[in-house]
Scaffold this active site. Structure first.
Site, PDB file in Angstrom:
ATOM      1  N   ASP A  72      15.537   1.531   5.079  1.00  0.00           N
ATOM      2  CA  ASP A  72      16.193   1.778   5.838  1.00  0.00           C
ATOM      3  C   ASP A  72      17.463   1.300   7.396  1.00  0.00           C
ATOM      4  O   ASP A  72      18.425   0.207   6.571  1.00  0.00           O
ATOM      5  CB  ASP A  72      17.132   3.062   6.195  1.00  0.00           C
ATOM      6  CG  ASP A  72      16.201   3.645   7.257  1.00  0.00           C
ATOM      7  OD1 ASP A  72      14.935   3.714   6.942  1.00  0.00           O
ATOM      8  OD2 ASP A  72      15.981   4.416   8.155  1.00  0.00           O
ATOM      9  N   CYS A  79       0.616  -1.182   0.032  1.00  0.00           N
ATOM     10  CA  CYS A  79       0.310  -0.005  -0.110  1.00  0.00           C
ATOM     11  C   CYS A  79       0.681   1.018  -0.135  1.00  0.00           C
ATOM     12  O   CYS A  79       1.704   1.282   1.009  1.00  0.00           O
ATOM     13  CB  CYS A  79      -0.474   0.151   0.975  1.00  0.00           C
ATOM     14  SG  CYS A  79      -2.372  -1.623   1.532  1.00  0.00           S
ATOM     15  N   ARG A  81       7.469   4.341   1.877  1.00  0.00           N
ATOM     16  CA  ARG A  81       7.788   3.802   3.063  1.00  0.00           C
ATOM     17  C   ARG A  81       9.283   3.101   3.618  1.00  0.00           C
ATOM     18  O   ARG A  81       9.587   2.362   2.329  1.00  0.00           O
ATOM     19  CB  ARG A  81       7.366   2.351   2.976  1.00  0.00           C
ATOM     20  CG  ARG A  81       5.482   2.507   2.828  1.00  0.00           C
ATOM     21  CD  ARG A  81       4.517   1.595   3.233  1.00  0.00           C
ATOM     22  NE  ARG A  81       4.516   0.696   4.000  1.00  0.00           N
ATOM     23  CZ  ARG A  81       3.665  -0.566   4.014  1.00  0.00           C
ATOM     24  NH1 ARG A  81       3.061  -0.820   2.993  1.00  0.00           N
ATOM     25  NH2 ARG A  81       4.018  -1.522   4.595  1.00  0.00           N
ATOM     26  N   PRO A  82      10.060   3.399   4.120  1.00  0.00           N
ATOM     27  CA  PRO A  82      11.557   3.534   3.916  1.00  0.00           C
ATOM     28  C   PRO A  82      11.668   1.959   4.328  1.00  0.00           C
ATOM     29  O   PRO A  82      11.026   1.302   4.899  1.00  0.00           O
ATOM     30  CB  PRO A  82      12.367   4.457   4.795  1.00  0.00           C
ATOM     31  CG  PRO A  82      10.889   4.775   5.467  1.00  0.00           C
ATOM     32  CD  PRO A  82       9.854   4.535   5.457  1.00  0.00           C
TER      33      PRO A  82
HETATM   34  C1  EPZ Z   1       3.893  -3.947   8.595  1.00  0.00           C
HETATM   35  O1  EPZ Z   1       4.635  -2.591   7.452  1.00  0.00           O
HETATM   36  C2  EPZ Z   1       2.379  -3.508   8.401  1.00  0.00           C
HETATM   37  N1  EPZ Z   1       2.385  -5.073   6.823  1.00  0.00           N
HETATM   38  C3  EPZ Z   1       1.266  -2.811   7.908  1.00  0.00           C
HETATM   39  O2  EPZ Z   1      -0.065  -3.382   7.703  1.00  0.00           O
HETATM   40  C4  EPZ Z   1       1.757  -2.095   8.572  1.00  0.00           C
HETATM   41  O3  EPZ Z   1       0.867  -1.080   8.769  1.00  0.00           O
HETATM   42  C5  EPZ Z   1       2.949  -1.838   9.253  1.00  0.00           C
HETATM   43  O4  EPZ Z   1       3.750  -3.190  10.272  1.00  0.00           O
HETATM   44  C6  EPZ Z   1       2.641  -1.110  11.039  1.00  0.00           C
HETATM   45  O5  EPZ Z   1       1.963  -2.324  12.105  1.00  0.00           O
HETATM   46  C7  EPZ Z   1       3.166  -6.667   7.211  1.00  0.00           C
HETATM   47  O6  EPZ Z   1       3.258  -6.950   8.391  1.00  0.00           O
HETATM   48  C8  EPZ Z   1       2.958  -6.390   5.206  1.00  0.00           C
HETATM   49  P1  EPZ Z   1       6.836  -1.003  10.458  1.00  0.00           P
HETATM   50  P2  EPZ Z   1       6.325  -2.185   7.511  1.00  0.00           P
HETATM   51  O7  EPZ Z   1       8.347  -1.277   9.560  1.00  0.00           O
HETATM   52  O8  EPZ Z   1       6.685  -3.363   8.380  1.00  0.00           O
HETATM   53  C9  EPZ Z   1       8.916   2.887  10.161  1.00  0.00           C
HETATM   54  C10 EPZ Z   1      -1.914  -3.421   6.632  1.00  0.00           C
HETATM   55  O9  EPZ Z   1      -2.396  -2.537   6.116  1.00  0.00           O
HETATM   56  N2  EPZ Z   1      10.289   2.465   9.403  1.00  0.00           N
HETATM   57  O10 EPZ Z   1       6.389  -1.829  11.184  1.00  0.00           O
HETATM   58  O11 EPZ Z   1       5.771  -2.030   6.620  1.00  0.00           O
HETATM   59  C11 EPZ Z   1       8.411   3.367   9.025  1.00  0.00           C
HETATM   60  O12 EPZ Z   1       8.377   4.513   8.427  1.00  0.00           O
HETATM   61  C12 EPZ Z   1      -0.812  -3.349   6.053  1.00  0.00           C
HETATM   62  O13 EPZ Z   1      -1.920  -4.863   6.460  1.00  0.00           O
HETATM   63  C13 EPZ Z   1      11.918   2.997   8.967  1.00  0.00           C
HETATM   64  O14 EPZ Z   1      12.192   4.494   9.295  1.00  0.00           O
HETATM   65  O15 EPZ Z   1       6.141  -1.207   8.729  1.00  0.00           O
HETATM   66  C14 EPZ Z   1       6.957   3.709   9.755  1.00  0.00           C
HETATM   67  O16 EPZ Z   1       6.713   4.622  10.542  1.00  0.00           O
HETATM   68  C15 EPZ Z   1      -0.198  -1.666   5.263  1.00  0.00           C
HETATM   69  N3  EPZ Z   1      12.828   2.395   8.225  1.00  0.00           N
HETATM   70  C16 EPZ Z   1       7.980   2.738  11.021  1.00  0.00           C
HETATM   71  O17 EPZ Z   1       8.891   2.257  10.480  1.00  0.00           O
HETATM   72  C17 EPZ Z   1      12.268   1.536   7.563  1.00  0.00           C
HETATM   73  O18 EPZ Z   1      13.735   0.845   7.549  1.00  0.00           O
HETATM   74  C18 EPZ Z   1       6.724   1.061  10.812  1.00  0.00           C
HETATM   75  O19 EPZ Z   1       7.224   0.463  10.091  1.00  0.00           O
HETATM   76  C19 EPZ Z   1      11.061   0.627   8.450  1.00  0.00           C
HETATM   77  C20 EPZ Z   1      10.218   1.678   8.125  1.00  0.00           C
END
Ligand code: EPZ
Length: 407
Positions: A124, A116, A121-122
């Site tokens: 790093d 989505c 969606r970084p």
């Molecule tokens: C997972 O995404 C889920 N996807 C998302 O669900 C969900 O919204 C999200 O976790 C938060 O709960 C899957 O499990 C496939 P994160 P993910 O890394 O892993 C920051 C749905 O609707 N960040 O926990 O990509 C980022 O910007 C989907 O089912 C960095 O800064 O999310 C965010 O603010 C949509 N650097 C926070 O961390 C990175 O390298 C949390 O993101 C990675 C993330």
């Protein structure tokens, strides 16, 4: 392109079984790549994202045999290839290839990972994890001759980066540690799978310790999907009915259930059954979406239409700060909202039918909830977005009394 047509305004009553959790199934599917054996995965949801993940691992040589919701995934003889860019760009969980392909083949391309597009969606932190275990970036690939154990401390809780760190740690000989990890139920589900495959893992609030090495096939039943469960409970509430969900963990949903009670709804919990119904009471609420155990970001688009048909309220998403784009789509249903200081202010609104395009998974489901509530015919185009995460959607809604079809 599929379109869902709904003749809304009918209260939904009845029970549905929770599907297996999308966000638990996806990391487990990619984690099978680091095992050398046959994994048994039960209660696997039949949804678009899971089908795509299985197609990607098949390209790498995994043999997948399914019997209903049980899949046997044989990863004894894999061979390196570049999985199709088109499939990788469809689902966010393809980022788990970073950990699993680096572990299994010593290389993984840094691709345009999908999912989505509601926010930047970084990746790093995913890359940092790969580098900490001995990966290095060469061109647009991360490669390694040999992984070594690592001590990782994340700057913020990321589900995806935690999953990649756990996959790398489980595949690497020796003891690794992860601090600042995400605590979502699906992270625990992956840990259970890795343990079943032979990794020794201890987890506390502060620290995960993993003794990794050669892994055999694992064995797991996927937990109930808390976001799907919250979506059906909301469908009951927004239509003035009462829906019960069977098989979702009450603790996983506790922040959603607390919010429903705060809104003035009655919530019933017994064993593995949760049900909710609206009452005459109706309070304006403020929601802050944060990492688990706080209110889930994936449920905030789902709850927005409910706030609108009740007394309104405000939503502040601190996980994905820009995740309010879906409100533009919901405005076609008459949902009145504005963004102020990084928060979405939802006004009490009377919903009317509309024809809209689902932009993403949860935003699409939010539109469908509006359609179920508004009296008259609504159409949600690009319904594939919703089917990425909801199994037997039309069948389940019909079983609750909705007048809904898909073509
Ligand atoms: C997972 O995404 C889920 N996807 C998302 O669900 C969900 O919204 C999200 O976790 C938060 O709960 C899957 O499990 C496939 P994160 P993910 O890394 O892993 C920051 C749905 O609707 N960040 O926990 O990509 C980022 O910007 C989907 O089912 C960095 O800064 O999310 C965010 O603010 C949509 N650097 C926070 O961390 C990175 O390298 C949390 O993101 C990675 C993330």
């Amino acid at each position: 392109m599929k379109t869902i047509t709904v003749n809304g305004g009918r209260p939904l009553f009845g029970s549905v079984f929770a599907q297996g959790s999308k966000n638990a199934a996806l990391p487990i599917i990619f984690a099978t790549l680091i095992t050398r054996g046959v994994s048994e995965v039960r209660h696997l949801p039949d949804i678009g994202d899971v089908r795509c993940a299985l197609d990607i691992i098949r390209e790498l040589g995994a043999r997948v045999t399914s019997y209903g919701s049980v899949a046997y995934i044989d990863t004894r003889s894999l061979s390196f290839c570049e999985p199709s860019a088109e499939k990788i760009s469809k689902i966010r969980a393809s980022t788990y290839l970073l950990g699993s392909m680096l572990s299994r083949f010593g290389r993984c391309r840094l691709s345009a990972f999908g999912g989505c597009a509601f926010s930047d969606r970084p990746i790093d932190m995913h890359i940092d994890a790969c580098l900490a275990f001995g990966g290095r970036i060469v061109g647009n690939e991360i490669i390694t001759d040999r992984l070594h154990p690592a001590d990782i401390s994340f700057k913020k809780a990321s589900v995806g980066a935690t999953i990649n760190a756990l996959i790398l740690a489980a595949a690497t000989d020796g003891v690794s540690t992860v601090r600042g990890h995400a605590r979502e139920p699906h992270v625990h589900a992956l840990i259970d799978f890795l343990r079943s495959a032979g990794a020794e893992i201890k987890i506390s609030d502060e620290l995960i310790t993993v003794r990794g090495g050669e892994l055999k096939g694992g064995n797991i039943a996927i937990i109930g999907d808390m976001i799907e469960a919250g979506s059906y409970l909301t469908a009951g509430l927004i239509t003035g009915g009462r829906v019960s969900v069977i098989g979702a963990d009450r603790e996983d949903l506790s922040s959603y259930l607390a919010l429903a009670r705060e809104l003035g709804c009655e919530v019933f919990e017994r064993g593995s059954i949760i049900s909710a119904r609206a009452t005459e009471l109706c309070r304006r609420v403020s929601i802050v979406a944060e990492p688990y155990p706080a209110f889930a970001t994936d449920l905030q688009p789902i709850i927005a239409p409910l706030l609108a048909v009740m007394s309104g309220g405000e939503i502040c998403d601190r996980v994905w700060t820009g995740r309010y784009g879906y409100l533009k789509t919901l405005s076609s249903f008459g949902l009145s909202s504005r963004i102020e200081d990084g928060r979405a202010i939802i006004e009490s609104s009377e919903l009317q039918p509309a024809c809209v395009v689902a932009e993403d998974l949860r935003g699409g489901m939010a539109a469908l909830l509006c359609g179920l509530c508004a009296k008259g015919e609504s159409r949600i185009e690009n319904a594939e977005q919703i089917l990425r995460g909801y199994e037997n959607l039309v069948y389940k809604l019909r079983s609750l009394g909705a007048d809904v079809s898909i073509d």
